[in-house]
Design an enzyme around this catalytic site. Structure first.
Site, PDB file in Angstrom:
ATOM      1  N   PHE A 137       0.858  -1.190   0.000  1.00  0.00           N
ATOM      2  CA  PHE A 137       0.000   0.000   0.000  1.00  0.00           C
ATOM      3  C   PHE A 137       0.888   1.231   0.000  1.00  0.00           C
ATOM      4  O   PHE A 137       1.763   1.370   0.853  1.00  0.00           O
ATOM      5  CB  PHE A 137      -0.910   0.025   1.236  1.00  0.00           C
ATOM      6  CG  PHE A 137      -1.794   1.259   1.277  1.00  0.00           C
ATOM      7  CD1 PHE A 137      -2.971   1.301   0.544  1.00  0.00           C
ATOM      8  CD2 PHE A 137      -1.421   2.380   2.009  1.00  0.00           C
ATOM      9  CE1 PHE A 137      -3.767   2.443   0.547  1.00  0.00           C
ATOM     10  CE2 PHE A 137      -2.217   3.526   2.013  1.00  0.00           C
ATOM     11  CZ  PHE A 137      -3.395   3.558   1.282  1.00  0.00           C
ATOM     12  N   ASP A 222       9.201   2.278   1.539  1.00  0.00           N
ATOM     13  CA  ASP A 222       8.068   3.044   2.056  1.00  0.00           C
ATOM     14  C   ASP A 222       7.984   2.739   3.549  1.00  0.00           C
ATOM     15  O   ASP A 222       7.515   1.675   3.954  1.00  0.00           O
ATOM     16  CB  ASP A 222       6.789   2.623   1.317  1.00  0.00           C
ATOM     17  CG  ASP A 222       5.546   3.350   1.846  1.00  0.00           C
ATOM     18  OD1 ASP A 222       5.595   3.863   2.990  1.00  0.00           O
ATOM     19  OD2 ASP A 222       4.536   3.379   1.132  1.00  0.00           O
ATOM     20  N   LYS A 251       2.828   9.646   8.429  1.00  0.00           N
ATOM     21  CA  LYS A 251       2.122   9.149   9.619  1.00  0.00           C
ATOM     22  C   LYS A 251       2.674   9.712  10.938  1.00  0.00           C
ATOM     23  O   LYS A 251       2.350  10.829  11.290  1.00  0.00           O
ATOM     24  CB  LYS A 251       2.098   7.618   9.606  1.00  0.00           C
ATOM     25  CG  LYS A 251       1.182   7.096   8.485  1.00  0.00           C
ATOM     26  CD  LYS A 251       0.509   5.774   8.797  1.00  0.00           C
ATOM     27  CE  LYS A 251      -0.691   5.545   7.898  1.00  0.00           C
ATOM     28  NZ  LYS A 251      -0.419   4.807   6.681  1.00  0.00           N
TER      29      LYS A 251
HETATM   30  C1  LIG Z   1      -0.645   5.176   5.275  1.00  0.00           C
HETATM   31  C2  LIG Z   1       0.347   4.742   4.278  1.00  0.00           C
HETATM   32  C3  LIG Z   1       0.543   5.463   3.085  1.00  0.00           C
HETATM   33  C4  LIG Z   1      -0.310   6.647   2.700  1.00  0.00           C
HETATM   34  O1  LIG Z   1      -0.175   7.725   3.560  1.00  0.00           O
HETATM   35  P1  LIG Z   1      -1.261   8.922   3.462  1.00  0.00           P
HETATM   36  O2  LIG Z   1      -0.741   9.913   4.457  1.00  0.00           O
HETATM   37  O3  LIG Z   1      -2.583   8.343   3.812  1.00  0.00           O
HETATM   38  O4  LIG Z   1      -1.231   9.440   2.091  1.00  0.00           O
HETATM   39  C5  LIG Z   1       1.520   5.026   2.216  1.00  0.00           C
HETATM   40  N1  LIG Z   1       2.280   3.945   2.502  1.00  0.00           N
HETATM   41  C6  LIG Z   1       2.132   3.246   3.643  1.00  0.00           C
HETATM   42  C7  LIG Z   1       3.015   2.083   3.908  1.00  0.00           C
HETATM   43  C8  LIG Z   1       1.146   3.614   4.559  1.00  0.00           C
HETATM   44  O5  LIG Z   1       0.978   2.874   5.664  1.00  0.00           O
END
Ligand SMILES: *Cc1c(COP(=O)(O)O)cnc(C)c1O
Length: 395
Positions: A137, A222, A251
């Site tokens: 994700f 990520d 986050k």
């Molecule tokens: C939450 C998340 C995102 C997206 O972050 P947003 O601030 O909602 O755009 C991308 N990558 C990972 C691994 C995430 O947990």
């Protein structure tokens, strides 16, 4: 306002992109939240790993208050100190190159994708490709979405960006097969969060590193969920055998305020030039001040050791519960695999009713992301509540 009224207004005025639990929260402190009826909850979701220093940490509140009262915004046409200090701190604590600040996780990944495409262009690649992993994700904007195979399948939102491919998680052979001269980047979560807490294997990470090196592609981690201490080190990559070229964060970085960052190693950090990228709010003084306060709290060996220790206690407590088949993840990022006959969503609802907030990312899994400042009594309480809920369910 009564909950029923809130629900009616929400339905009338907010685009219906979320299914919300029927609770209105009005206050938070540390790992605790209170709803509009004064009921207390133990928060083992922490706003989806955003409130890692706990709700309303006094140091973060004070930093925000102080900066908001002095200067909030001037745009990126000028200098402000919190932005520069934050970039220095992020760079020195990670890959040592330049930093692009932004406002969310998806935006951090957009920067990584853009930067990787530009690097590929400089190598003479005309149709660059980004490789991601199934179950991964990376966010909801079109670049990040195109790198998120499960959501990119939604035809109604198409077409996605061209040049994205995906391979199954931990399939080393499949990964090696898709990385070639046209590959601009491989993007990986060290531990997949949204899909239910599934770690990438060391073999996969090593293979990704090697494949990227062979063709000149960038390895992007990520760490929007795994970063900022969540797994027991400031960045999850520190506990793996590889070092990425780019790392994205968001986050927990802002302690509850919206901020993201794309951190680069020295060489790729040179790729973007004036005109290539930007964002009006990026590097804002208030969010940067908040992030500096959060880093003061999290980039602390004692806190990180506590995350590892409490994580181990939580894991053991969970594994001792009847109905728990496995516990995945690291530190205080845990996925609890329940037996096939257990409806995790029902357990989640029951736990909420009993004052424990967890998340159910997929049918058989509870995801636990407590604040990193949680204490051992709270860990014990959460384990007790989960045990009780499963006992009642399985009886
Ligand atoms: C939450 C998340 C995102 C997206 O972050 P947003 O601030 O909602 O755009 C991308 N990558 C990972 C691994 C995430 O947990």
């Amino acid at each position: 306002m009564k909950l029923e009224e809130l629900q009616a207004l929400e339905q009338r005025y907010l685009m219906q992109t979320y299914r919300r639990a029927p609770v209105e929260f009005v206050r938070g402190e540390g790992a605790l939240l209170w709803d509009s009826e004064g009921r207390e909850y133990l928060d083992f979701l922490a706003g989806l790993s955003v409130c890692s220093v706990g709700h309303c940490h006094p140091a973060v509140v004070e930093a925000v208050r102080e900066q908001a009262g002095r200067l909030m915004h001037v745009s990126n046409l000028f200098f402000t100190e919190p932005m520069v200090r934050l970039a220095e701190r992020l760079s020195e604590s990670s890959l040592g190159g330049r930093v692009f600040l932004c406002n969310s996780g998806a935006e951090a990944n957009e920067c990584a994708i853009k930067l990787a495409r530009k690097q590929a262009y400089r190598r003479g690649v005309e149709e660059p490709e980004i490789v991601s992993l199934e179950g991964g994700f990376h966010g909801r904007t079109y670049g990040a979405l195109s790198a998120t195979p499960r959501l990119a399948e939604n035809e109604a939102l198409g077409p996605m960006l061209p040049g994205f491919r995906s391979v199954p998680l931990n399939d080393v052979g499949a990964l090696r097969d898709v990385v070639y001269e046209k590959t601009a980047a491989v993007i990986v979560e060290p531990i997949q969060g949204e899909s239910g807490v599934y770690p990438a294997s060391e073999e996969l990470l090593l293979a990704a590193r090697q494949a990227c090196d062979e063709v000149g592609a960038l390895l992007v981690f990520d760490e929007i969920q795994t970063g900022m201490g969540r797994t027991g080190s400031l960045w999850a990559y520190e506990q793996t055998p590889v070092r990425p070229d780019l790392l994205t964060s968001a986050k927990a970085l802002g302690g509850g305020l919206p901020i993201g960052a794309c951190l680069a190693a020295p060489q790729p950090g040179e790729a973007l030039e004036p005109g290539d990228h930007g964002s009006t709010f990026a590097g804002g003084a208030v969010t940067s001040a908040a992030a500096l306060a959060v880093l003061d709290l999290i980039d602390d060996p004692a806190l990180l050791r506590q995350v590892r220790e409490l994580g181990a206690v939580l894991r053991e407590g969970l594994l001792a519960i009847d109905g728990v088949e496995e516990v995945r993840g690291r530190g205080l990022m845990l996925g609890v695999g329940l037996g096939e006959d257990v409806d995790a969503a029902a357990i989640g609802v029951d736990l909420l009713r009993h004052g424990l907030i967890v998340n159910v990312p997929e049918p058989g899994t509870l995801r636990l992301l407590p604040p990193l400042t949680v204490d051992s009594a709270q860990i014990e309480r959460a384990v007790g509540l989960i045990a009780e809920s499963l006992l009642t369910y399985l009886r």
